[in-house]
Design an enzyme around this catalytic site. Sequence first.
Site, PDB file in Angstrom:
ATOM      1  CD  GLU A  22      -3.379  -2.935   7.794  1.00  0.00           C
ATOM      2  OE1 GLU A  22      -2.160  -2.943   7.120  1.00  0.00           O
ATOM      3  OE2 GLU A  22      -4.133  -1.652   7.457  1.00  0.00           O
ATOM      4  CG  HIS A  69      -5.868   1.494   5.453  1.00  0.00           C
ATOM      5  ND1 HIS A  69      -5.447   2.662   6.179  1.00  0.00           N
ATOM      6  CD2 HIS A  69      -4.851   0.846   5.224  1.00  0.00           C
ATOM      7  CE1 HIS A  69      -4.246   2.046   6.476  1.00  0.00           C
ATOM      8  NE2 HIS A  69      -3.860   1.288   5.804  1.00  0.00           N
ATOM      9  N   GLY A  71       2.553   1.983  10.699  1.00  0.00           N
ATOM     10  CA  GLY A  71       3.167   3.179  10.598  1.00  0.00           C
ATOM     11  C   GLY A  71       4.082   3.474  11.876  1.00  0.00           C
ATOM     12  CG  ASN A  73      -1.558   1.274   1.344  1.00  0.00           C
ATOM     13  OD1 ASN A  73      -1.973   2.069   0.615  1.00  0.00           O
ATOM     14  ND2 ASN A  73      -2.123   1.266   2.682  1.00  0.00           N
ATOM     15  CD1 TRP A  74       3.302   1.041  -2.967  1.00  0.00           C
ATOM     16  CD2 TRP A  74       3.620   2.233  -4.786  1.00  0.00           C
ATOM     17  NE1 TRP A  74       3.972   0.165  -3.732  1.00  0.00           N
ATOM     18  CE2 TRP A  74       4.390   0.857  -4.963  1.00  0.00           C
ATOM     19  CE3 TRP A  74       3.674   3.362  -5.708  1.00  0.00           C
ATOM     20  CZ2 TRP A  74       5.072   0.758  -6.161  1.00  0.00           C
ATOM     21  CZ3 TRP A  74       4.457   2.936  -7.047  1.00  0.00           C
ATOM     22  CH2 TRP A  74       4.868   1.666  -6.987  1.00  0.00           C
ATOM     23  CE  LYS A  75       0.573   3.143   4.759  1.00  0.00           C
ATOM     24  NZ  LYS A  75       0.172   3.355   6.251  1.00  0.00           N
ATOM     25  CB  SER A  84       5.256  -1.943  11.899  1.00  0.00           C
ATOM     26  OG  SER A  84       4.898  -0.369  12.378  1.00  0.00           O
ATOM     27  N   GLY A 135       2.860  -1.239   4.142  1.00  0.00           N
ATOM     28  CA  GLY A 135       2.760   0.172   4.226  1.00  0.00           C
ATOM     29  C   GLY A 135       4.258   0.731   3.854  1.00  0.00           C
ATOM     30  N   GLY A 136       4.608   1.275   4.644  1.00  0.00           N
ATOM     31  CA  GLY A 136       6.129   2.115   4.479  1.00  0.00           C
ATOM     32  C   GLY A 136       7.037   1.117   3.644  1.00  0.00           C
ATOM     33  CD  GLU A 196      -2.868   5.398   6.833  1.00  0.00           C
ATOM     34  OE1 GLU A 196      -2.858   5.295   5.577  1.00  0.00           O
ATOM     35  OE2 GLU A 196      -2.029   4.947   7.552  1.00  0.00           O
TER      36      GLU A 196
HETATM   37  C1  PEP Z   1      -0.799   0.093   5.822  1.00  0.00           C
HETATM   38  O1  PEP Z   1      -0.682   0.920   5.550  1.00  0.00           O
HETATM   39  O2  PEP Z   1      -1.469  -0.888   5.901  1.00  0.00           O
HETATM   40  C2  PEP Z   1       0.316  -0.456   6.903  1.00  0.00           C
HETATM   41  C3  PEP Z   1       0.378  -1.501   7.674  1.00  0.00           C
HETATM   42  O3  PEP Z   1       1.391   0.567   6.998  1.00  0.00           O
HETATM   43  P1  PEP Z   1       3.015   0.327   7.432  1.00  0.00           P
HETATM   44  O4  PEP Z   1       3.413  -1.095   7.237  1.00  0.00           O
HETATM   45  O5  PEP Z   1       3.791   1.155   7.265  1.00  0.00           O
HETATM   46  O6  PEP Z   1       2.688   0.037   9.143  1.00  0.00           O
END
Ligand code: PEP
Length: 251
Positions: free
Chosen positions: A164, A94, A170, A9-11, A210, A231-232, A96
């Site tokens: 999640e 999600h 994050g 997920n590049w957000k 993470s 994500g990151g 966010e």
């Molecule tokens: C996400 O955006 O779904 C996520 C899990 O982010 P991260 O891996 O950065 O915690």
Amino acid sequence: MRVPLIVGNWKMHTTIGEARQLVNEMRLGLDKIEGVEKVICPPFVSLAVVKELIKGSSIKLGAQNLYFAEKGAYTGEVSPLMLADLCEFVIIGHSERRQYFGETDSIVNNKLRAAFKVGLKTILCVGERLEENEAGKTKEVVTGQLKSSLAGLDYPQDLVLAYEPIWAIGTGRAATGSKANETVSLIRQQFAESYGKENAREVRILYGGSVTTDNIVEFVEQSEIDGALVGGASLRTDQFVGIVKQTSEIK
Ligand code: PEP
């Protein structure tokens, strides 16, 4: 047999040029790895470009959100029909989206319905906040989200679930593999209550929060966890390819 799945997920990261560069960097490494389904979810504006760049590759494409109406006067929104032309997957619910854009389970339910209608495969996210986790309410929260999000929907064949925990997204503070596995198992049980044991055995459930090359093994070695929503770390070629590679070695 549940095929392991890693979703990036590049957000709200990458310009079109940066997306092009990132996918070109990743493609070779990802294509060498077999036995794991790989999905990347760039921002809407890069979907068309990335779609062209991954033609003939093992990488699949997903969007990060959609609006549930087919078309109409909804300035700024993107409809399921528009996405169905562009990609195979879509992330829905999600945290966010829930936190910053007021998405409720009922909105998530409408979005799922709309996505299924056009044949999009959906990745439905559920997860508890830190205070809910500390108050021992994880089960109640995640199974509640799952029930309300899926309310009234026939068995959704093309559904992937993602657990999640919000406090892990994050933050660099991932859940432990065993705790995540416990919650994923509860999610599977809840899914069985709605759609039967057989379907629950087949639905893929990811862990997200993470995930990096340092901890992916801890999650994918768990019996109930079928992969990760990343994500990151999905914005770094070495990390994303490494996560997929380690998954292929375990699953
Ligand atoms: C996400 O955006 O779904 C996520 C899990 O982010 P991260 O891996 O950065 O915690």
